[in-house]
Motif scaffolding. Structure first.
Motif, PDB file in Angstrom:
ATOM      1  N   VAL A  83       0.200  -7.618  -2.921  1.00 18.74           N
ATOM      2  CA  VAL A  83      -0.088  -6.183  -3.055  1.00 18.74           C
ATOM      3  C   VAL A  83      -0.747  -5.644  -1.787  1.00 18.74           C
ATOM      4  O   VAL A  83      -0.341  -4.605  -1.256  1.00 18.74           O
ATOM      5  N   ASP A  84      -1.761  -6.367  -1.299  1.00 19.90           N
ATOM      6  CA  ASP A  84      -2.491  -5.882  -0.126  1.00 19.90           C
ATOM      7  C   ASP A  84      -1.650  -5.923   1.144  1.00 19.90           C
ATOM      8  O   ASP A  84      -1.925  -5.199   2.097  1.00 19.90           O
ATOM      9  N   ALA A  85      -0.649  -6.763   1.151  1.00 19.47           N
ATOM     10  CA  ALA A  85       0.261  -6.793   2.302  1.00 19.47           C
ATOM     11  C   ALA A  85       1.214  -5.611   2.293  1.00 19.47           C
ATOM     12  O   ALA A  85       1.892  -5.358   3.284  1.00 19.47           O
ATOM     13  N   GLY A  86       1.257  -4.878   1.181  1.00 22.98           N
ATOM     14  CA  GLY A  86       2.119  -3.703   1.099  1.00 22.98           C
ATOM     15  C   GLY A  86       3.460  -3.969   0.454  1.00 22.98           C
ATOM     16  O   GLY A  86       4.355  -3.135   0.523  1.00 22.98           O
ATOM     17  N   VAL A  87       3.626  -5.132  -0.190  1.00 23.12           N
ATOM     18  CA  VAL A  87       4.915  -5.467  -0.789  1.00 23.12           C
ATOM     19  C   VAL A  87       5.252  -4.505  -1.929  1.00 23.12           C
ATOM     20  O   VAL A  87       6.402  -4.128  -2.121  1.00 23.12           O
ATOM     21  N   GLY A  88       4.229  -4.106  -2.685  1.00 28.01           N
ATOM     22  CA  GLY A  88       4.470  -3.154  -3.765  1.00 28.01           C
ATOM     23  C   GLY A  88       5.036  -1.847  -3.239  1.00 28.01           C
ATOM     24  O   GLY A  88       5.990  -1.293  -3.810  1.00 28.01           O
TER      25      GLY A  88
ATOM     26  N   MET B  56     -12.356  -3.487  -1.451  1.00 34.08           N
ATOM     27  CA  MET B  56     -11.929  -4.059  -0.173  1.00 34.08           C
ATOM     28  C   MET B  56     -10.930  -3.140   0.498  1.00 34.08           C
ATOM     29  O   MET B  56     -10.306  -2.301  -0.131  1.00 34.08           O
ATOM     30  N   THR B  57     -10.756  -3.316   1.806  1.00 38.74           N
ATOM     31  CA  THR B  57      -9.810  -2.489   2.548  1.00 38.74           C
ATOM     32  C   THR B  57      -8.394  -2.892   2.230  1.00 38.74           C
ATOM     33  O   THR B  57      -8.046  -4.064   2.274  1.00 38.74           O
ATOM     34  N   HIS B  58      -7.557  -1.893   1.897  1.00 43.46           N
ATOM     35  CA  HIS B  58      -6.169  -2.196   1.580  1.00 43.46           C
ATOM     36  C   HIS B  58      -5.405  -2.520   2.852  1.00 43.46           C
ATOM     37  O   HIS B  58      -5.504  -1.814   3.848  1.00 43.46           O
ATOM     38  N   LEU B  59      -4.658  -3.603   2.833  1.00 42.21           N
ATOM     39  CA  LEU B  59      -3.901  -4.033   4.015  1.00 42.21           C
ATOM     40  C   LEU B  59      -2.509  -3.448   3.963  1.00 42.21           C
ATOM     41  O   LEU B  59      -1.628  -3.974   3.304  1.00 42.21           O
ATOM     42  N   SER B  60      -2.297  -2.322   4.607  1.00 40.30           N
ATOM     43  CA  SER B  60      -0.952  -1.762   4.658  1.00 40.30           C
ATOM     44  C   SER B  60      -0.137  -2.532   5.678  1.00 40.30           C
ATOM     45  O   SER B  60      -0.657  -3.302   6.471  1.00 40.30           O
ATOM     46  N   VAL B  61       1.177  -2.293   5.663  1.00 41.32           N
ATOM     47  CA  VAL B  61       2.040  -2.958   6.635  1.00 41.32           C
ATOM     48  C   VAL B  61       1.660  -2.562   8.049  1.00 41.32           C
ATOM     49  O   VAL B  61       1.712  -3.354   8.974  1.00 41.32           O
ATOM     50  N   GLU B  62       1.259  -1.294   8.192  1.00 40.44           N
ATOM     51  CA  GLU B  62       0.875  -0.843   9.535  1.00 40.44           C
ATOM     52  C   GLU B  62      -0.323  -1.637  10.051  1.00 40.44           C
ATOM     53  O   GLU B  62      -0.388  -2.001  11.221  1.00 40.44           O
TER      54      GLU B  62
ATOM     55  N   GLN C 237       9.996  -7.692   7.858  1.00 43.42           N
ATOM     56  CA  GLN C 237       8.909  -8.643   8.051  1.00 43.42           C
ATOM     57  C   GLN C 237       8.260  -9.012   6.719  1.00 43.42           C
ATOM     58  O   GLN C 237       7.980 -10.186   6.446  1.00 43.42           O
ATOM     59  N   LEU C 238       8.039  -8.011   5.888  1.00 45.29           N
ATOM     60  CA  LEU C 238       7.442  -8.282   4.589  1.00 45.29           C
ATOM     61  C   LEU C 238       8.369  -9.111   3.707  1.00 45.29           C
ATOM     62  O   LEU C 238       7.926 -10.006   2.992  1.00 45.29           O
TER      63      LEU C 238
END
Length: 475
Positions: A353-358, A1-7, A24-25
């Motif tokens: 993870v996909d939201a970019g929290v990591g 699946m496509t990784h959801l970065s913060v951008e 925001q995160l």
């Protein structure tokens, strides 16, 4: 699946995560956890549903399109169940065979018969540790509480002097030792070696259980000096007395102590053997290592133990084929909720993870003078305090710190899992189902439960991370 970065979440831009993105995160993570806690504690919503809603809230606040958040959650749920669901089911079958055959009773009776009054708390932590290897914490409590109450009653012990060691043994196994769900998920998330994690987990678990169990029970018995509740003794006496409720011929057919312990320890030995071969041979293409990679895999180890248990426990107890089939069937129904919660926890983790929290934690922690192990422990502590679930804390924290494990050695990757597991046990309180289970079984009020059970859990967590940090200095 496509990784959801913060951008992607915020503006489909490229480049490093900004401070605004971090904020925001951070707000999204807090909002997601707050919703889960509120739904579980205030509205008494099932953890499975609460985790789904919390994951969607997290994605929405982070700025993710709803379809992307749903995909992240679904992927995480499927991956987690695929990786650990079969193992949880096999562990439940093994635990049911152990209980129904009388094998657990045999372990308890044998150790208690050989223990003096002074050694009784040590015997209880040993019993709990052995029995707690293949079964869930809640099952272990139900299995051991009748024995704990009866031993305290007959021996005129303070309930805490006997109960705390048993609870400590079960809790340490639940939080640190695979094949329990939390450690297994953490091992998978951070890419740790299961055998090495198991070996180091035992090293950490032994002193932790001793300090939080027999040693702490001396003080717990002074703080809360209570006797076994009479309302529990009637039913527990019937189930814990080996002579009660079982025909004499069935009692004689109980499996022996040695074969029962050997059956329980079989998957542990198989996984440890794999770890040893990996260290000695250290060649993935070598035939011996490839054979032990199969033999020592959690799936094969637990499957082998279940099949062996059907003969060493089931047949030895006089079970017919139909009775064994019935036992296996009955063992699976109660874990449906556990599987769903574990899977939803994995979905929440994947959304994080996909939201970019990591990546956010990687960026933020670069300026911190904290070791990765301590950071992982603190994250697990925070989630444990917020959600009340050791399993959710382990799954979520493992997902968050997984990027930090990329450059770690095999040994330190295993220690990272143990640090997360230790943090996931910190200070059980009113949002933890285990808190209420212990309170009711022991007949305590909320204050007494906080002074005994909650403090014991905190001791396990703190001693565990101290042991992990000490091991990291020498390994």
């Amino acid at each position: 699946m496509t990784h959801l970065s913060v951008e992607m979440l915020a503006a489909d831009a490229t480049g490093p995560i900004t401070s605004a993105g971090h904020a925001q995160l951070g707000i999204a993570v807090l909002a997601g956890i707050a919703v889960i806690v509120l739904l579980i504690t205030k509205f008494k919503l099932h953890a499975f549903l609460s985790l789904i809603i919390g994951s969607l809230v997290l994605g929405a606040v982070a700025g993710a399109p709803l379809d992307k958040a749903i995909t992240s959650f679904s992927t995480g749920l499927g991956t987690t169940v695929a990786g650990t669901g079969v193992l949880i089911a096999l562990g439940a079958v093994l635990g049911k065979l152990l209980a129904d055959s009388g094998g657990a009773d045999r372990i308890v009776d044998t150790i208690l018969a050989k223990s003096s009054r002074r050694a009784m708390p040590w015997a209880m932590v040993l019993i709990a540790g052995i029995v707690g290897l293949p079964i869930f914490f809640e099952v272990g409590i139900v299995l051991l509480i009748p024995v704990v109450l009866l031993v305290a009653k007959r021996g005129n012990f303070s309930l805490m002097r006997i109960g705390i060691p048993a609870l400590a043994g079960l809790s340490v196994m639940h939080g640190l030792i695979p094949p329990h769900p939390g450690p297994l998920v953490a091992i998978d998330a951070v890419g740790a070696n299961l055998g090495i994690t198991l070996a180091l987990g035992v090293v950490v678990a032994v002193p932790t259980a001793i300090i939080a169990g027999p040693l702490f029970s001396r003080y717990a018995a002074r703080w809360v000096d209570i006797r076994p509740p009479e309302k529990m003794l009637h039913s527990s006496g019937e189930t814990s007395d080996p002579q009660a409720g079982r025909p004499s011929d069935e009692l004689e057919k109980r499996p022996g102590f040695g074969i029962t312990v050997a059956t329980v320890l079989l998957p542990v030995v198989m996984m440890l053997a794999k770890a040893l071969v990996d260290i000695v041979v250290d060649n993935p293409e070598h035939t011996v290592q490839r054979v032990f990679d199969v033999i020592g895999s959690p799936l094969i180890a637990l499957l082998t133990a279940v099949i062996v248990a059907m003969f060493t426990l089931g047949r030895a107890a006089g079970f017919t084929r139909g009775r064994i089939a019935s036992t296996v069937e009955k063992s699976l129904a109660p874990i449906a909720g556990v599987l769903l919660i574990v899977g939803a926890g994995g979905g929440f983790k994947q959304t994080l993870v996909d939201a970019g929290v990591g990546q956010m934690i990687l960026d933020v922690s670069k300026g911190w003078h904290l070791s990765t192990l301590l950071l992982a422990w603190l994250i697990a502590v925070a989630i444990r305090l917020a959600t009340g679930s050791a399993t959710v804390a382990t799954i979520s924290a493992a997902g968050l710190v997984a990027p930090l494990a990329a450059e770690m050695s095999t040994t330190h990757g295993a220690l990272l899992v143990l640090a997360i597991g230790s943090g996931s046990l910190f200070f059980s309180h009113v949002n933890d189902a285990g808190f209420w289970l212990v309170k009711e079984y022991f007949g305590m009020d909320v204050g007494q439960t906080l002074k005994t059970w909650s403090v014991m859990e905190t001791l396990i967590s703190v001693v565990g991370i101290v042991c992990v940090l000490l091991l990291s200095l020498v390994l």
